[in-house]
Design a protein around this motif. Structure first.
Motif, PDB file in Angstrom:
ATOM      1  N   THR A  21       3.882 -15.067  -5.718  1.00  0.00           N
ATOM      2  CA  THR A  21       2.735 -15.969  -6.096  1.00  0.00           C
ATOM      3  C   THR A  21       1.493 -15.274  -6.887  1.00  0.00           C
ATOM      4  O   THR A  21       1.046 -14.530  -6.045  1.00  0.00           O
ATOM      5  CB  THR A  21       2.248 -16.661  -4.865  1.00  0.00           C
ATOM      6  OG1 THR A  21       3.596 -17.313  -4.064  1.00  0.00           O
ATOM      7  CG2 THR A  21       1.405 -17.986  -5.135  1.00  0.00           C
ATOM      8  N   ILE A  22       1.298 -15.840  -7.834  1.00  0.00           N
ATOM      9  CA  ILE A  22       0.121 -15.230  -8.598  1.00  0.00           C
ATOM     10  C   ILE A  22      -0.961 -16.703  -8.748  1.00  0.00           C
ATOM     11  O   ILE A  22      -0.546 -17.601  -9.183  1.00  0.00           O
ATOM     12  CB  ILE A  22       0.653 -14.642  -9.849  1.00  0.00           C
ATOM     13  CG1 ILE A  22       1.560 -13.793  -9.910  1.00  0.00           C
ATOM     14  CG2 ILE A  22      -0.711 -13.894 -10.506  1.00  0.00           C
ATOM     15  CD1 ILE A  22       2.164 -13.279 -11.042  1.00  0.00           C
ATOM     16  N   ARG A  23      -2.152 -16.238  -8.421  1.00  0.00           N
ATOM     17  CA  ARG A  23      -2.982 -17.322  -8.260  1.00  0.00           C
ATOM     18  C   ARG A  23      -4.514 -16.880  -9.164  1.00  0.00           C
ATOM     19  O   ARG A  23      -4.997 -15.845  -8.342  1.00  0.00           O
ATOM     20  CB  ARG A  23      -3.538 -17.798  -7.011  1.00  0.00           C
ATOM     21  CG  ARG A  23      -2.503 -18.593  -6.427  1.00  0.00           C
ATOM     22  CD  ARG A  23      -2.296 -20.075  -6.771  1.00  0.00           C
ATOM     23  NE  ARG A  23      -1.303 -20.954  -6.527  1.00  0.00           N
ATOM     24  CZ  ARG A  23      -0.020 -20.904  -7.071  1.00  0.00           C
ATOM     25  NH1 ARG A  23       0.188 -20.351  -8.331  1.00  0.00           N
ATOM     26  NH2 ARG A  23       0.853 -21.499  -6.510  1.00  0.00           N
ATOM     27  N   GLY A  51       1.430 -18.169 -11.372  1.00  0.00           N
ATOM     28  CA  GLY A  51       2.809 -18.440 -11.612  1.00  0.00           C
ATOM     29  C   GLY A  51       3.646 -18.186 -10.298  1.00  0.00           C
ATOM     30  O   GLY A  51       2.779 -17.532  -9.401  1.00  0.00           O
ATOM     31  N   GLU A  52       4.704 -18.442 -10.284  1.00  0.00           N
ATOM     32  CA  GLU A  52       5.483 -18.282  -8.964  1.00  0.00           C
ATOM     33  C   GLU A  52       6.749 -17.965  -9.213  1.00  0.00           C
ATOM     34  O   GLU A  52       7.522 -18.581 -10.174  1.00  0.00           O
ATOM     35  CB  GLU A  52       5.502 -19.566  -8.268  1.00  0.00           C
ATOM     36  CG  GLU A  52       4.394 -19.899  -7.434  1.00  0.00           C
ATOM     37  CD  GLU A  52       4.611 -21.138  -6.578  1.00  0.00           C
ATOM     38  OE1 GLU A  52       5.643 -21.808  -6.424  1.00  0.00           O
ATOM     39  OE2 GLU A  52       3.559 -21.652  -6.102  1.00  0.00           O
ATOM     40  N   ILE A  53       7.481 -16.941  -8.687  1.00  0.00           N
ATOM     41  CA  ILE A  53       8.927 -16.930  -8.716  1.00  0.00           C
ATOM     42  C   ILE A  53       9.533 -17.130  -7.280  1.00  0.00           C
ATOM     43  O   ILE A  53       9.233 -16.293  -6.532  1.00  0.00           O
ATOM     44  CB  ILE A  53       9.176 -15.250  -9.314  1.00  0.00           C
ATOM     45  CG1 ILE A  53       8.405 -14.844 -10.592  1.00  0.00           C
ATOM     46  CG2 ILE A  53      10.713 -15.166  -9.543  1.00  0.00           C
ATOM     47  CD1 ILE A  53       8.495 -13.953 -11.074  1.00  0.00           C
ATOM     48  N   GLY A  54      10.706 -17.727  -7.542  1.00  0.00           N
ATOM     49  CA  GLY A  54      11.408 -18.082  -6.141  1.00  0.00           C
ATOM     50  C   GLY A  54      12.627 -16.685  -6.069  1.00  0.00           C
ATOM     51  O   GLY A  54      12.907 -16.175  -6.794  1.00  0.00           O
ATOM     52  N   GLU A  55      12.867 -16.557  -4.773  1.00  0.00           N
ATOM     53  CA  GLU A  55      13.887 -15.580  -4.354  1.00  0.00           C
ATOM     54  C   GLU A  55      15.166 -15.713  -5.363  1.00  0.00           C
ATOM     55  O   GLU A  55      15.674 -16.565  -5.472  1.00  0.00           O
ATOM     56  CB  GLU A  55      14.291 -15.853  -3.164  1.00  0.00           C
ATOM     57  CG  GLU A  55      13.735 -14.886  -1.748  1.00  0.00           C
ATOM     58  CD  GLU A  55      14.131 -15.134  -0.447  1.00  0.00           C
ATOM     59  OE1 GLU A  55      15.167 -15.668  -0.342  1.00  0.00           O
ATOM     60  OE2 GLU A  55      13.417 -14.946   0.323  1.00  0.00           O
ATOM     61  N   ASP A 100      15.984 -17.134 -16.046  1.00  0.00           N
ATOM     62  CA  ASP A 100      15.944 -18.399 -15.324  1.00  0.00           C
ATOM     63  C   ASP A 100      14.956 -19.187 -16.015  1.00  0.00           C
ATOM     64  O   ASP A 100      14.630 -20.411 -15.957  1.00  0.00           O
ATOM     65  CB  ASP A 100      16.065 -18.618 -13.823  1.00  0.00           C
ATOM     66  CG  ASP A 100      17.207 -17.951 -13.325  1.00  0.00           C
ATOM     67  OD1 ASP A 100      18.371 -18.088 -13.768  1.00  0.00           O
ATOM     68  OD2 ASP A 100      17.113 -16.937 -12.401  1.00  0.00           O
ATOM     69  N   ALA A 101      13.612 -18.545 -16.194  1.00  0.00           N
ATOM     70  CA  ALA A 101      12.497 -19.056 -16.708  1.00  0.00           C
ATOM     71  C   ALA A 101      11.803 -17.832 -17.471  1.00  0.00           C
ATOM     72  O   ALA A 101      12.075 -16.579 -17.447  1.00  0.00           O
ATOM     73  CB  ALA A 101      11.374 -19.375 -15.626  1.00  0.00           C
TER      74      ALA A 101
END
Ligand code: ADP
Ligand code: MG
Length: 234
Positions: free
Chosen positions: A16-18, A39-43, A222-223
């Motif tokens: 998680t980046i805020r 930004g966020e990246i899922g497992e 994926d993104a």
């Protein structure tokens, strides 16, 4: 996307980046490079980080690896809030939980291929035997099972990058960061490295963030995050 690791849950956020900002000092002035990154990246996800040269891709990867500190905002990797860690804890965090693949491989020239790959295992407290065993397995996976005793300077660029990929995985890190891993290779070799990154990393259910200029890398992800004027465009 196929995940063979049932313990991985893409809906669970790994990174998680805020509101991350970062500037570099230039004489008595500050030059902002990151102006508020979220930004966020899922497992188990693979995200490509695009952006022109100088847009701040390496800066962002270095912050996520804990090599440098954000000026403001927060970066959380699983349960680790990097801006709350002191320098020695950040070093331990990086050593234990990050696998870094550099554009120029960064292998140690005085160690053999096998020793280079085993080293992060040993630094993380695996026994010499266990580290070696893991290194042997990974070198087989990247097709270098017959080069254990070679020194890095006798390998081609693509081979060195395969060693670097094995080294990035040996200590079973949470997050793999790759900084233009195909940027110094011809396109066929780059494609092979991309295949290996995709397969060896995903097979383990690892989370992957790759800074790249390559649209081909972006197509496999994926993104895609695009850095532009210090912000991320999705
Ligand atoms: P990228 O990896 O996207 O090419 P970088 O993150 O390396 O971009 O650099 C972003 C900007 O920050 C560039 O303008 C670069 O010159 C500058 N920069 C990078 N590292 C430093 C540093 N250690 N000191 C000063 N400026 C830097
Ligand atoms: Mg860079």
């Amino acid at each position: 996307m196929h995940l063979e690791n049932p313990a991985i849950h893409p809906e669970r956020t790994l990174l998680t980046i805020r509101g991350v900002t970062h500037s570099y000092r230039e004489g008595d002035r500050l030059r902002p490079v990151l102006r508020g990154i979220d930004g966020e990246i899922g497992e188990g996800r693979f995200v490509a980080l695009l952006g022109q040269s100088g847009s701040g891709k390496s800066t962002l990867l270095n912050l996520i690896a804990g090599l440098d500190m954000a000026d403001s905002g927060s970066i959380i990797v699983q349960t680790f809030e990097l801006n709350r860690l002191r320098e020695p804890e950040r070093t331990l965090f990086r050593r234990r939980h990050i696998g870094f693949v550099h554009q120029f491989f960064n292998l140690l020239p005085t160690l053999t291929v096998l020793e280079n790959v085993a080293l992060p295992g040993e630094l993380n407290g695996f026994s010499a035997d266990e580290s070696r065993h893991r290194a042997v397995m990974l070198l087989d996976e990247v097709g270098l099972g017959d080069r254990h005793d070679s020194y890095p300077d006798s390998l081609s660029g693509g081979e060195q990058q395969r060693v670097a990929l094995a080294r990035a995985l040996v200590h079973d890190p949470l997050l793999i960061l790759a900084d233009e891993p195909t940027g110094n290779l011809d396109s066929a070799t780059g494609r092979h490295i991309l295949d290996l990154l995709d397969h060896t990393v995903r097979r383990r259910g690892k989370t992957l963030l790759v800074a790249t200029h390559s649209r081909e890398v972006a197509e496999r992800a994926d993104a895609v995050w695009e850095l532009c004027d210090g912000k991320l465009m999705f």
